[in-house]
Design an enzyme around this catalytic site. Structure first.
Site, PDB file in Angstrom:
ATOM      1  N   LYS A  78     -33.508 -25.655 -13.449  1.00  0.00           N
ATOM      2  CA  LYS A  78     -34.565 -24.640 -13.349  1.00  0.00           C
ATOM      3  C   LYS A  78     -34.986 -24.218 -14.750  1.00  0.00           C
ATOM      4  O   LYS A  78     -34.130 -23.990 -15.620  1.00  0.00           O
ATOM      5  CB  LYS A  78     -34.035 -23.438 -12.554  1.00  0.00           C
ATOM      6  CG  LYS A  78     -35.076 -22.358 -12.270  1.00  0.00           C
ATOM      7  CD  LYS A  78     -34.490 -21.243 -11.407  1.00  0.00           C
ATOM      8  CE  LYS A  78     -35.507 -20.163 -11.092  1.00  0.00           C
ATOM      9  NZ  LYS A  78     -34.955 -19.111 -10.212  1.00  0.00           N
ATOM     10  N   SER A 158     -37.723 -17.656  -6.138  1.00  0.00           N
ATOM     11  CA  SER A 158     -38.408 -18.220  -7.289  1.00  0.00           C
ATOM     12  C   SER A 158     -37.999 -19.664  -7.604  1.00  0.00           C
ATOM     13  O   SER A 158     -38.694 -20.363  -8.328  1.00  0.00           O
ATOM     14  CB  SER A 158     -38.131 -17.350  -8.524  1.00  0.00           C
ATOM     15  OG  SER A 158     -36.747 -17.381  -8.860  1.00  0.00           O
ATOM     16  N   SER A 182     -33.507 -15.758  -4.580  1.00  0.00           N
ATOM     17  CA  SER A 182     -34.265 -16.882  -5.133  1.00  0.00           C
ATOM     18  C   SER A 182     -33.580 -18.245  -5.060  1.00  0.00           C
ATOM     19  O   SER A 182     -34.183 -19.249  -5.415  1.00  0.00           O
ATOM     20  CB  SER A 182     -34.640 -16.593  -6.592  1.00  0.00           C
ATOM     21  OG  SER A 182     -35.596 -15.572  -6.643  1.00  0.00           O
TER      22      SER A 182
END
Length: 492
Positions: A78, A158, A182
């Site tokens: 990420k 997210s 998330s």
């Protein structure tokens, strides 16, 4: 013959160790898959050189009998994790071209264990969002489609890039971060497994901060076993993180067992919320039946203050974000806008106005407001008191049970753009995940079935502090009984 991209973390690790295939073959297979999936927009930056270099090392280590725990396993990272020498953006224009001169503790651990990096994954800007629509680099598109409908769906957020990349088999697993859901919400939306460990279990050093008292890194993968194997490498005390917990890291994978006979599974009555889709209610009941079938005892519990969790979270998280994001001012790195004839204050204002997206600005404004002198007591202090009460509710519930079983999300994945104009509707996506975040508890989502439109649905398991093993074991029991093997049909 099974394609290499169909294999998960532990299968790839074991196959490389046995010589069934080389690490180079594995890396090349996933890099090819990634290059063919540009339509998903899952990656911000591709790093084939890193993946191939680590694969070459893994093949040499195998030849010399010195394989590491994740030798030759390519991962997606990420783009919130700082990676030494590789661009790190947090999906924001304000640090568009930032190349960190240091490595986050999590990525350092993963790379030292032999893992390679396929690329940096797209996300909601500064991890603020539930649909991956706030990224400055465009939204990620879920690999899933509804039956007979080509409408583009959200992968969740997210960690939407992480979820989409794993679900589409562009990587066998990815790192995610979870502040209010998330990891768990996008995992549920895309039919994969996601684990948020206990707060402090994984180091936050080098992870770009959103809300420091809530942020926690964790793995996203195809199975409970893969999450356990990754967490073993990711977890551990780090003196560079003041909130890191100094406790031993168990051998979660080795201790993994789906035998949960005699375990008490709590069902919180407050999680039956207004607006929950009937399909989620029936999925929850299916999960309860599966737990009974596994020999667990089902107990009704109450978490009375969780009804206020979302309101408290959307005060505390923006408050911390407004403080954390004050450092982005255009002076040392990232975007800089200098109005003609302007002074330093003008440069700060112009830079932040141009560099931050709308959702980030919204949360900075909310955070600054609730921390201001006139409203600090009325909002921020009150929210922290609610947070303490929620933690106490969980403690009381865990006096009666070992694990909590809840829905992961109130609906299946929704269409991109459907909730973008209504922040409150978007925030409600986190209604089931936020309470465990506020209490700092370990929680994971496991895919359990499909809805009538053919979209994946998951259930959430919440455990006691530092008891990831019980969460993983219950997750394995659920995984085995659900038998979820559905995959998105390739359209990209």
């Amino acid at each position: 013959m099974t394609r290499l991209t169909d294999l998960g973390v532990t299968d790839l690790r074991d196959g490389i160790a046995k010589g069934d295939f080389s690490a180079k073959e594995v890396a090349e297979s996933f890099l090819t898959a990634t290059n063919e999936a540009e339509k998903l927009n899952a990656f911000i930056t591709l790093t084939p050189d890193h993946a191939l270099k680590q694969a070459e090392k893994a093949d040499k280590d195998r030849a010399s009998g010195q394989l590491k725990p994740l030798s030759g396993v390519p991962l997606g990272i990420k783009d919130l994790f700082c990676t030494n020498g590789y661009r790190t953006t947090a999906a924001s224009k304000i640090i568009d071209n930032f190349v960190p001169p240091y490595e986050s503790t999590i990525t350092e651990k993963l790379f030292s264990a032999g893992a390679g990096m396929v690329g940096k994954l797209n996300l909601d800007q500064f991890a603020m969002g539930s649909s991956n629509e706030t990224s400055a680099f465009g939204n990620v598109i879920s690999p899933w489609r509804q039956k007979g409908d080509d409408t583009a769906l959200t992968p969740g957020g997210s960690s939407g890039g992480s979820a989409a990349a794993v679900a589409a088999k562009l990587v066998p697993a990815a790192t995610g971060t979870d502040t209010g859901g998330s990891i768990r919400q996008p995992a549920s939306f895309t039919g994969i497994t996601g684990l948020k460990p206990t707060y402090g279990r994984c180091s936050r050093y080098g992870v770009i901060a959103f809300a420091s008292s809530l942020d926690q890194a964790g793995p996203m993968a195809h199975s409970v076993k893969d999450c356990a194997a990754l967490l073993e490498v990711m977890a551990g005390f780090d003196p560079k993180d003041s909130t890191s917990v100094d406790v031993m890291v168990p051998n979660w994978e080795k201790l993994l067992s789906s035998d949960i006979r005699g375990k008490k599974i709590g069902i919180p009555k407050e999680y039956r919320v207004d607006g929950m889709a009937p399909e989620i209610e029936s999925l929850w009941q299916r999960g309860i039946d599966m737990m009974k079938d596994a020999g667990a005892e089902i107990i009704d519990v109450s978490l009375p203050h969780t009804q206020h969790a979302l309101a408290a979270y959307y005060i505390i998280a923006p408050a911390e974000a407004s403080s954390n994001l004050a450092r982005y001012d255009g002076v040392r790195y990232g975007e800089r806008k200098t109005p003609e004839g302007g002074n330093l204050a003008d440069m700060y204002a112009a830079t932040r106005a141009a560099g931050f997206g709308d959702e980030v600005k919204r949360r900075i404004m909310i955070g600054t407001y609730v921390l201001s002198a006139g409203f600090y007591d009325a909002y921020y202090i009150k929210a922290q008191k609610i947070r303490a009460l929620i933690a106490r509710d969980f403690e009381a519930a865990f006096d009666k049970c070992d694990i909590l079983l809840t829905p992961a999300t109130p609906t299946a994945a929704f269409a991109l753009g459907q909730k973008q104009e209504d922040p409150i509707a978007m925030y409600l996506n986190d209604v089931f995940t936020v309470p465990a975040s506020l209490a700092g508890l370990p929680a994971m989502t496991v895919p359990v079935g499909l809805n009538e439109q053919g979209l994946p649905l998951g259930l959430q398991l919440i455990g006691k502090p530092l008891d990831e093993q019980s969460v993983l074991n219950a997750g394995l029991a659920l995984e085995e009984r659900a038998g979820f093997t559905s995959q998105p049909k390739k359209w990209w």
